[in-house]
Design an enzyme around this catalytic site. Structure first.
Site, mmCIF file in Angstrom:
data_model
loop_
_atom_site.group_PDB
_atom_site.id
_atom_site.type_symbol
_atom_site.label_atom_id
_atom_site.label_comp_id
_atom_site.label_asym_id
_atom_site.label_seq_id
_atom_site.Cartn_x
_atom_site.Cartn_y
_atom_site.Cartn_z
ATOM 1 N N VAL A 1 9.254 26.448 -15.838
ATOM 2 C CA VAL A 1 8.313 27.568 -15.850
ATOM 3 C C VAL A 1 7.362 27.495 -14.662
ATOM 4 C CG1 VAL A 1 6.483 28.732 -17.166
ATOM 5 C CG2 VAL A 1 8.453 27.748 -18.361
ATOM 6 N N HIS B 1 6.891 6.627 -28.235
ATOM 7 C CA HIS B 1 7.258 6.011 -26.961
ATOM 8 C C HIS B 1 6.453 4.746 -26.671
ATOM 9 C CE1 HIS B 1 3.718 8.294 -25.464
ATOM 10 N NE2 HIS B 1 3.648 7.339 -24.564
ATOM 11 N N ARG C 1 18.183 31.775 -18.036
ATOM 12 C CA ARG C 1 16.951 32.365 -18.555
ATOM 13 C C ARG C 1 17.216 33.299 -19.738
ATOM 14 N NH1 ARG C 1 11.985 30.092 -17.246
ATOM 15 N NH2 ARG C 1 10.324 31.609 -17.577
ATOM 16 N N LYS D 1 -30.995 5.364 -19.430
ATOM 17 C CA LYS D 1 -31.478 4.631 -18.262
ATOM 18 C C LYS D 1 -32.694 3.771 -18.606
ATOM 19 C CE LYS D 1 -34.521 8.231 -16.357
ATOM 20 N NZ LYS D 1 -34.815 9.053 -15.150
ATOM 21 N N ARG E 1 -23.544 6.400 -19.678
ATOM 22 C CA ARG E 1 -24.873 6.994 -19.631
ATOM 23 C C ARG E 1 -24.895 8.282 -20.436
ATOM 24 N NH1 ARG E 1 -28.850 7.047 -15.742
ATOM 25 N NH2 ARG E 1 -29.545 8.901 -16.872
ATOM 26 N N LYS F 1 14.077 34.373 -28.106
ATOM 27 C CA LYS F 1 13.067 35.418 -27.944
ATOM 28 C C LYS F 1 11.863 35.195 -28.870
ATOM 29 C CE LYS F 1 14.972 38.097 -24.812
ATOM 30 N NZ LYS F 1 16.177 37.331 -24.489
ATOM 31 N N ASP G 1 -5.247 6.658 -18.375
ATOM 32 C CA ASP G 1 -4.008 7.424 -18.527
ATOM 33 C C ASP G 1 -4.317 8.921 -18.449
ATOM 34 O OD1 ASP G 1 -1.451 8.346 -19.251
ATOM 35 O OD2 ASP G 1 -1.880 8.158 -21.384
ATOM 36 N N VAL H 1 0.851 -1.190 0.000
ATOM 37 C CA VAL H 1 0.000 0.000 0.000
ATOM 38 C C VAL H 1 0.887 1.241 0.000
ATOM 39 C CG1 VAL H 1 -1.781 1.304 1.215
ATOM 40 C CG2 VAL H 1 -1.860 -1.206 1.207
#
Length: 451
Positions: free
Chosen positions: A45, A122, A337, A397, A239, A341, A197, A6
């Site tokens: 960021v 991937h 940084r 339903k 539903r 630009k 996911d 757990v």
């Protein structure tokens, strides 16, 4: 069979893991995910976005188990076995094993730049890495044997991770018969994009980005039923009253891309990282099973690929090798940084040729063209140009075992008329060229908008 473990997860609370899942987690290959940022350079960021593929994979495993347990509990006629359940959990756990450094940056930006036209993603590597874990770890193989998982189950897990477009009748190849095609909707849903996911990364990314997650996956699960669609295959249906929840879900995905994943500063840094990795590609090696492989070629050998993490960034940054000097200077700019630009942006309603656009903006200045980069991307609702909710099947339903032909929403006038947009950001690498680049871009932008 072993002891269930757990874990306490900040998103889902107490998460119980099957012993076989624990043996997979306790391998070098899986532990590698601790060092791959879930959101790549977003961390530069958004200071809170420090989470990794490791915890997302465990969260996806947990949700996969929750989803399939709901189906088994409410529809016993589906005959969902313990092995089915475990295979789906393992697929959720292993679905991101194939991510390279900085997650989607590797397969969406770096590999296409090195190998134009490459179809590698991937998901392909995730399947190969899963097999590699089985090949390299006796404890995992023993765990599979004790749980009664055989070669057919291994194929099933692989197809859950990277579903094939058309399920074939050969059960040995796919792992399960056509009566259980709905199981392929849980981890990586290629039919309509509704899968665990997304539910985990929506919740996890919002939590770490400091945004509000509007998706109640528990409500969606409660209204899930397996029905036969078109008289052929079984799919997970919902539903009809949950339709608006799915518009919220896909809208949330869109907003996450706008606010975080495609943030202009993140895009600039992705372009810088791509330039650095391209420069360093031939000089960063990983020992494969038979040979030393470059950064881009390591994906073809899981022994080498298992050694690739975000640590490549620091490997370049702190290197004293002259052949990595250019790449090092680019990465140093990210830390300081001193980013590429921003020049301008433009949206399109069709695919665009970046090289053609650059030469339209700067028709007669090759030096300036070399200083400009275009970051091209597409924002959508996870289903291209189509309304994603139209790909989801619903029931009412009044007839819980019958698929509705189409859900009619009373608030349909508020639903978007378009579900995708193609955009480009243009950046300038050198401040000395910035003003000229902006002038030429604005001139080009004005001409294209007046057409």
């Amino acid at each position: 069979m072993g002891v269930y473990v757990v874990l306490h997860d900040p998103i889902h609370g107490s998460v119980e893991l099957h012993p076989v899942c624990v043996t997979i987690i306790d391998t070098v290959q899986f532990q590698r995910l601790r060092n791959i940022k879930q959101l790549g350079l977003c961390y530069y960021v958004f200071p809170g976005a420090s989470h990794n593929r490791f915890e997302h994979s465990i969260g996806t495993c947990h949700l996969a188990g929750e989803f399939i347990r709901h189906l088994r509990r409410h529809q016993p006629e589906l005959d969902i076995s313990d092995k089915d359940l475990l295979c789906v959990e393992i697929a959720g756990l292993c679905h991101d094993l194939g991510h390279g450094p900085f997650s989607h940056f590797f397969d969406n930006l770096f590999i296409p730049e090195i190998e134009p036209g490459s179809q590698w993603k991937h998901e392909i590597a995730s399947v190969e890495m899963f097999q590699h874990i089985l090949d390299e770890n006796e404890t995992v193989r023993n765990g599979f044997c004790k749980a009664g998982l055989d070669g057919k189950d291994v194929n099933f897990i692989k197809n859950l991770i990277n579903p094939i477009k058309e399920l074939v009748a050969d059960e040995e190849q796919t792992g399960r018969g056509v009566d259980k095609t709905y199981l392929y909707n849980i981890v990586a849903n290629k039919e309509n994009g509704v899968d665990v996911d997304k539910w985990d990364y929506f919740a996890r990314d919002c939590h770490h980005l400091g945004l509000t997650n509007q998706i109640d996956h528990k409500r969606i699960i409660k209204f899930a039923r397996v029905l036969t669609v078109d008289g052929k295959r079984t799919e997970i249906c919902f539903r009809d009253k949950t339709a608006l929840n799915f518009y919220h879900m896909f809208r949330s995905r869109f907003e996450l891309h706008c606010l975080a994943y495609k943030h202009k500063a993140v895009a600039a840094m992705n372009e810088m990282l791509k330039d650095a990795f391209v420069q360093a590609d031939s000089f960063i090696g990983r020992q494969g099973k038979y040979s030393l492989l470059s950064l881009s070629k390591a994906k073809h050998d899981m022994t080498a690929f298992a050694q690739l993490t975000d640590g490549v960034f620091d490997e370049i940054l702190y290197s004293n090798r002259t052949n990595l000097q250019t790449a090092k200077e680019i990465l140093t700019r990210i830390h300081e940084r001193k980013l590429y630009k921003f020049v301008g942006e433009k949206s399109f309603n069709c695919e665009v040729d970046c090289k053609k656009i650059l030469h339209e903006i700067v028709p007669d200045d090759p030096e300036l063209v070399d200083q400009l980069v275009i970051y091209k991307f597409k924002l959508d609702y996870a289903s291209g140009d189509d309304d994603p909710v139209h790909k989801i099947h619903f029931y009412s339903k009044h007839s819980i075992n019958q698929v509705l032909p189409r859900v009619q929403l009373p608030y349909s006038s508020l639903i978007p008329k378009a579900f995708s947009e193609r955009l480009i950001y243009i950046f300038c690498k050198n401040d000395d060229f910035l003003e000229k680049a902006k002038y030429l871009f604005n001139s080009w932008f004005g001409k294209t908008c007046s057409v």
